[in-house]
Scaffold this motif. Structure first.
Motif, PDB file in Angstrom:
ATOM      1  N   ILE A 134      22.290   1.479  -5.643  1.00  0.00           N
ATOM      2  CA  ILE A 134      22.198   0.661  -4.434  1.00  0.00           C
ATOM      3  C   ILE A 134      20.790   0.121  -4.226  1.00  0.00           C
ATOM      4  CG2 ILE A 134      21.664   2.497  -2.753  1.00  0.00           C
ATOM      5  CD1 ILE A 134      24.310  -0.273  -2.310  1.00  0.00           C
ATOM      6  N   GLU A 135      19.778   0.859  -4.705  1.00  0.00           N
ATOM      7  CA  GLU A 135      18.389   0.424  -4.544  1.00  0.00           C
ATOM      8  C   GLU A 135      18.011  -0.684  -5.521  1.00  0.00           C
ATOM      9  OE1 GLU A 135      19.427   3.599  -4.772  1.00  0.00           O
ATOM     10  OE2 GLU A 135      18.041   5.013  -3.799  1.00  0.00           O
TER      11      GLU A 135
ATOM     12  N   LYS B 256      12.539  -2.678   2.167  1.00  0.00           N
ATOM     13  CA  LYS B 256      11.652  -2.922   1.033  1.00  0.00           C
ATOM     14  C   LYS B 256      10.789  -1.694   0.789  1.00  0.00           C
ATOM     15  CE  LYS B 256      10.945  -7.931   1.305  1.00  0.00           C
ATOM     16  NZ  LYS B 256       9.921  -8.978   1.531  1.00  0.00           N
ATOM     17  N   ASN B 257      10.510  -1.437  -0.473  1.00  0.00           N
ATOM     18  CA  ASN B 257       9.597  -0.358  -0.839  1.00  0.00           C
ATOM     19  C   ASN B 257       8.214  -0.969  -1.031  1.00  0.00           C
ATOM     20  OD1 ASN B 257       8.168   1.736  -1.959  1.00  0.00           O
ATOM     21  ND2 ASN B 257       9.725   2.280  -3.472  1.00  0.00           N
ATOM     22  N   ASN B 258       7.285  -0.651  -0.135  1.00  0.00           N
ATOM     23  CA  ASN B 258       5.957  -1.255  -0.197  1.00  0.00           C
ATOM     24  C   ASN B 258       5.150  -0.796  -1.404  1.00  0.00           C
ATOM     25  OD1 ASN B 258       6.331  -2.731   2.162  1.00  0.00           O
ATOM     26  ND2 ASN B 258       5.692  -1.012   3.443  1.00  0.00           N
ATOM     27  N   LYS B 259       5.564   0.314  -2.022  1.00  0.00           N
ATOM     28  CA  LYS B 259       4.840   0.812  -3.190  1.00  0.00           C
ATOM     29  C   LYS B 259       5.388   0.205  -4.485  1.00  0.00           C
ATOM     30  CE  LYS B 259       3.664   5.216  -1.028  1.00  0.00           C
ATOM     31  NZ  LYS B 259       3.778   6.707  -1.117  1.00  0.00           N
ATOM     32  N   ASP B 260       6.538  -0.364  -4.416  1.00  0.00           N
ATOM     33  CA  ASP B 260       7.173  -0.975  -5.588  1.00  0.00           C
ATOM     34  C   ASP B 260       7.798  -2.267  -5.104  1.00  0.00           C
ATOM     35  OD1 ASP B 260       8.722  -1.781  -7.695  1.00  0.00           O
ATOM     36  OD2 ASP B 260       9.437   0.207  -8.214  1.00  0.00           O
ATOM     37  N   VAL B 261       7.173  -3.407  -5.421  1.00  0.00           N
ATOM     38  CA  VAL B 261       7.574  -4.663  -4.800  1.00  0.00           C
ATOM     39  C   VAL B 261       8.976  -5.117  -5.188  1.00  0.00           C
ATOM     40  CG1 VAL B 261       5.220  -5.504  -4.545  1.00  0.00           C
ATOM     41  CG2 VAL B 261       6.475  -5.990  -6.648  1.00  0.00           C
ATOM     42  N   TYR B 262       9.556  -4.521  -6.219  1.00  0.00           N
ATOM     43  CA  TYR B 262      10.880  -4.983  -6.646  1.00  0.00           C
ATOM     44  C   TYR B 262      11.887  -3.841  -6.653  1.00  0.00           C
ATOM     45  CZ  TYR B 262      13.879  -8.619  -8.475  1.00  0.00           C
ATOM     46  OH  TYR B 262      14.854  -9.573  -8.605  1.00  0.00           O
ATOM     47  N   LYS B 263      11.853  -3.037  -5.594  1.00  0.00           N
ATOM     48  CA  LYS B 263      12.843  -1.983  -5.461  1.00  0.00           C
ATOM     49  C   LYS B 263      13.054  -1.685  -3.986  1.00  0.00           C
ATOM     50  CE  LYS B 263      14.177   2.578  -7.143  1.00  0.00           C
ATOM     51  NZ  LYS B 263      13.821   3.728  -7.994  1.00  0.00           N
ATOM     52  N   LEU B 264      14.320  -1.506  -3.612  1.00  0.00           N
ATOM     53  CA  LEU B 264      14.654  -1.134  -2.250  1.00  0.00           C
ATOM     54  C   LEU B 264      14.588   0.381  -2.097  1.00  0.00           C
ATOM     55  CD1 LEU B 264      17.767  -3.451  -1.879  1.00  0.00           C
ATOM     56  CD2 LEU B 264      15.593  -3.769  -0.677  1.00  0.00           C
ATOM     57  N   ILE B 265      14.463   0.823  -0.857  1.00  0.00           N
ATOM     58  CA  ILE B 265      14.634   2.230  -0.565  1.00  0.00           C
ATOM     59  C   ILE B 265      15.696   2.364   0.520  1.00  0.00           C
ATOM     60  CG2 ILE B 265      12.301   2.945  -1.211  1.00  0.00           C
ATOM     61  CD1 ILE B 265      11.551   2.876   1.757  1.00  0.00           C
ATOM     62  N   LYS B 266      16.343   3.507   0.580  1.00  0.00           N
ATOM     63  CA  LYS B 266      17.358   3.759   1.607  1.00  0.00           C
ATOM     64  C   LYS B 266      16.872   4.874   2.518  1.00  0.00           C
ATOM     65  CE  LYS B 266      20.008   6.857  -1.408  1.00  0.00           C
ATOM     66  NZ  LYS B 266      21.251   7.040  -2.179  1.00  0.00           N
ATOM     67  N   ILE B 267      17.078   4.688   3.804  1.00  0.00           N
ATOM     68  CA  ILE B 267      16.656   5.661   4.801  1.00  0.00           C
ATOM     69  C   ILE B 267      17.878   6.062   5.605  1.00  0.00           C
ATOM     70  CG2 ILE B 267      15.194   6.093   6.818  1.00  0.00           C
ATOM     71  CD1 ILE B 267      13.297   3.917   5.727  1.00  0.00           C
ATOM     72  N   GLU B 268      18.190   7.346   5.614  1.00  0.00           N
ATOM     73  CA  GLU B 268      19.391   7.794   6.312  1.00  0.00           C
ATOM     74  C   GLU B 268      19.191   7.727   7.823  1.00  0.00           C
ATOM     75  OE1 GLU B 268      22.703  11.409   6.264  1.00  0.00           O
ATOM     76  OE2 GLU B 268      20.931  11.528   4.974  1.00  0.00           O
ATOM     77  N   LYS B 269      20.187   7.140   8.497  1.00  0.00           N
ATOM     78  CA  LYS B 269      20.176   7.083   9.955  1.00  0.00           C
ATOM     79  C   LYS B 269      20.796   8.354  10.517  1.00  0.00           C
ATOM     80  CE  LYS B 269      21.373   3.403  12.242  1.00  0.00           C
ATOM     81  NZ  LYS B 269      20.147   3.206  13.040  1.00  0.00           N
ATOM     82  N   SER B 270      20.251   8.806  11.622  1.00  0.00           N
ATOM     83  CA  SER B 270      20.798  10.019  12.244  1.00  0.00           C
ATOM     84  C   SER B 270      20.733   9.903  13.760  1.00  0.00           C
ATOM     85  CB  SER B 270      20.023  11.246  11.760  1.00  0.00           C
ATOM     86  OG  SER B 270      18.646  11.111  12.061  1.00  0.00           O
TER      87      SER B 270
END
Length: 230
Positions: free
Chosen positions: A79-80, A216-230
């Motif tokens: 997904i990322e 967006k992943n600020n440490k890797d300009v061409y990769k997403l990150i996912k953050i779980e909502k709670s």
């Protein structure tokens, strides 16, 4: 194997998910203009004018087939890294993605049959030709129509290989119910509107489904990150 449905943030898509419904589409609405094309040949070309209505009959037959398209992958970071899928099918990250488990295939076994419901793994050959149907001088088909139609709906050009598509096939209806237990997670696009985000999160909460925001992943300009909502 996990299965992914990338969706635009349309009201129809949000309501379908809320109602636990899969909405199947037709070839005429697909974005590949070569999808579902049949070519016809006649053993005796002089009979062609007499049987052209039969051409329409078989074109209509394939257009009546309903399809629910899923991307498939066993990669843990799929997904990322699915930038094209987010861009092409989730309205440029404004939409969302549903991750299904194999429970979604319970009514659609992975096999090529003539049954009303089935599922097919798409193949991606380098060279792709239109499937041909041949009429004899009595207007009868020389090929097995179900075999030809199966080939038509299970092959796309190699250019589309990034989709790794699995197709749920229905010959009987446009909408199919499904169980929320078939969903592993819901992913919210990086540009999704707050109102849609809230509605999808509430749906996930109601059915105890994990929900993630994509960023967006600020440490890797061409990769997403996912953050779980709670």
């Amino acid at each position: 194997m996990r299965y992914y449905k990338f969706l635009s943030p349309s009201y129809l898509n949000v309501i379908a998910l809320s109602n636990l419904q899969l909405i199947f589409g037709r070839f005429s609405r697909f974005n590949d203009i070569f999808e579902g094309h049949l070519s016809f040949r006649y053993q005796d070309e002089q009979t062609k004018p007499s049987f052209q209505n039969k051409e329409k009959e078989y074109v209509d037959k394939i257009n009546r087939i309903r399809i629910y398209s899923l991307a498939s992958s066993d990669a843990v970071d799929y997904i990322e890294n699915s930038h094209l899928m987010w861009a092409h099918y989730a309205d440029g990250h404004k939409g969302f993605c549903i991750e299904f488990n194999e429970g979604i295939l319970s009514d659609f076994p992975l096999c090529k049959t003539g049954k009303a419901n089935t599922s097919i793994k798409v193949e991606y050959p380098e060279e792709l030709k239109y499937e041909e149907l041949t009429f004899n001088d009595k207007g009868q088909l020389m090929e097995n129509i179900d075999y030809v139609l199966t080939k038509v709906i299970s092959r796309k050009h190699k250019l589309w290989e990034y989709e790794q598509e699995v197709r749920l096939i229905s010959k009987v209806k446009d909408i199919h119910p499904f169980s929320p237990t078939a969903i592993n997670a819901i992913y919210l696009g990086a540009k999704i509107e707050e109102s849609i985000k809230t509605e999808l999160f509430n749906f996930a909460l109601k059915h105890s489904i994990k929900c993630f925001e994509m960023c967006k992943n600020n440490k890797d300009v061409y990769k997403l990150i996912k953050i779980e909502k709670s």
